[in-house]
Design a protein around this motif. Structure first.
Motif: not given
Length: 498
Positions: A270-287
């Motif tokens: 969970g920590i791994t997946v959501f840290s990476i999804l956080g990066f994805m959201a940040f890069e695309n400026n989305v929620n």
């Protein structure tokens, strides 16, 4: 006769943990937790772990150790009328391995594809189009996707060789190598994910509790479903593995270690997946909600997009991620197949080698159905019905039979006699009253949901034929195997009593 045993306690625990830690830990738990209250989900999850996961693990370890054989043999030795239940669990495992092996083959293919990021920018279009060749409907099978044959053969070859070599030289040796390697590689991915910009935002979404969802019954259904799904309980894996334990082996402590090890890995995932999804959201400026996903979509659509976006070492990260999926899947696949091999071997008094050959040949042949253009439809429908109705029904019947028609105290005392710590009467109360009541409620809700609206809007004909049909066919074949006479086996209790 079953003469095989684990070489060491560590080997047994690593194999049991390897069975529990599979694809679902990586791609299912993070999204289930996120969708059901984030940090608040840990409350029903831990409750489910304590009232279902660990108690049922102790029970299944006890059944296997006391029954002394495969699931059908163990159930029959405890009560001659219960052999059918063993075959029901075995055939559930058979159905699961036929499509689970195909998903591992996908991950193996993507491990190679990641070296050159061959999925391109449209990861969704690549998965469903170029890679899987998904047809326009369930009943349009399309052709066999020939590029999936080689990775599928490789997966089955690994499983075949491991089981052919037996418990000590095969399953135990592979588990001792693969599990430390999996943890090591996954920790590398975790540290890389935490170092990415936006990781904190992802973790915040994952852990922030939404207490309003804690009291919703669907959250509790999700928690218990996750425990059953991830701990490999209800379909005879742990019964089979425990049958290879020496008579003086600890079962109570082993169950706790297995369950907590599995849950620890799920939290890490969970920590791994959501840290990476956080990066994805940040890069695309989305929620974060716009990039969060679970299951096949997370592994084969979202993560390739993430890998494309990484600032450096994209190929290496992709290779490690999909390599981890392969390793996690292989240990689980080996355990699922061993359930079927052990049962056929005991029933027909075959050598391990011959049983492995026959079971692998049949299983591989059936798995080819999931490598066709309609394979994804078949997989989705069968998996949903087998998990929602087959495994849950198996777990419920198991608890009713042992809670109300067998002396649970006998299994508890046998386990206490050889374990590091003793379990009390609370264990019997949980298995007799609390967990069966919860599972009965979940099963009723699943049935109501099935009649309320068609699963994923599939045609009713497909849901009845592939979904309900697979569960009913498992029951019918279980009855058929029960009717067959046992070949000579010294481990068979003729009276069918413990």
């Amino acid at each position: 006769m079953n003469n095989e045993q684990w070489g060491t306690r560590a080997g047994f625990i690593l194999a049991a943990v390897g069975s529990a830690i599979g694809l679902g830990n990586i791609w299912r738990f993070p999204y289930v937790a996120y969708e059901n209250g984030g940090g608040a989900f840990l409350v029903p999850y831990l409750f489910a772990l304590l009232t279902a996961g660990i108690p049922i693990l102790i029970l299944e370890f006890g059944i296997g150790k006391k029954g002394g054989g495969s699931a059908p043999l163990s159930w029959r030795n405890l009560n001659q009328k219960w052999e059918w239940m063993g075959w029901f669990q075995v055939l559930i495992s058979f159905v699961i391995i036929t499509y689970y092996s195909v998903i591992i083959a996908w991950a193996l293919s993507y491990t190679k594809l990641s070296l050159n990021l061959e999925w391109g920018d449209d990861t969704k279009g690549f998965l469903f189009g170029d890679f899987l060749g998904v047809t326009d409907g369930v009943w349009n099978m399309g052709g066999l996707q020939t590029h999936l044959i080689l990775p599928l053969v490789i997966v089955w070859s690994i499983v075949f060789i491991t089981l052919y070599k037996g418990i000590k030289s095969g399953i135990e040796r592979v588990s001792k190598f693969v599990m430390p390697l999996l943890i090591f590689l996954f920790l590398i991915i975790t540290f890389r994910g935490l170092s990415l910009e936006g990781a904190a935002m992802g973790l915040n979404h994952f852990f922030t509790p939404d207490w309003s969802k804690v009291w919703h019954y669907k959250t509790w259904i999700a928690a218990y479903g996750q425990i059953f799904f991830s701990l490999s309980i209800g379909y005879a894996i742990m019964i089979t593995y425990a049958s290879y334990l020496p008579k003086k082996s600890d079962v109570n402590n082993s169950a706790f270690i297995t369950a907590l090890g599995n849950s620890g890995f799920e939290l890490l995932a969970g920590i791994t997946v959501f840290s990476i999804l956080g990066f994805m959201a940040f890069e695309n400026n989305v929620n974060i909600s716009e990039v969060a996903a679970g299951g096949i979509g997370l592994a084969f659509v979202v993560f390739p997009k993430v890998i494309n976006t990484l600032p450096a070492f994209n190929n290496l990260f992709g290779f490690l991620f999909f390599g981890c999926l392969v390793l996690a899947g292989i240990t689980s696949a080996i355990s699922i197949m061993e359930v079927v091999v052990a049962a056929i071997r005991d029933k027909f008094n075959l050598t391990r080698e011959r049983a492995v050959v026959w079971v692998t040949a049949v299983s591989f042949s059936v798995s080819l159905l999931y490598a066709t253009g309609a394979g994804l439809y078949f997989l989705d429908i069968v998996d949903h019905f087998i998990n929602s109705f087959g495994i849950l029904l198996s777990g419920l019947i198991q608890l009713i039979l042992f809670g109300w028609f067998y002396k649970l105290r006998d299994i508890r005392e046998a386990g206490n006699a050889t374990s590091d710590f003793r379990i009390g009467a609370w264990w019997e109360i949980i298995l007799k009253f609390i967990t069966p009541s919860i599972l009965l409620f979940i099963y009723a809700q699943n049935l109501i949901g099935a009649f309320r609206e068609p699963y994923e809007d599939y045609p009713i004909s497909a849901l009845l034929t592939l979904g309900a049909g697979s569960v009913l066919l498992v029951m019918a074949i279980a009855w058929f195997f029960t009717r067959l006479s046992w070949k000579h086996s010294k481990s068979l209790n003729k009276k069918g009593v413990a």
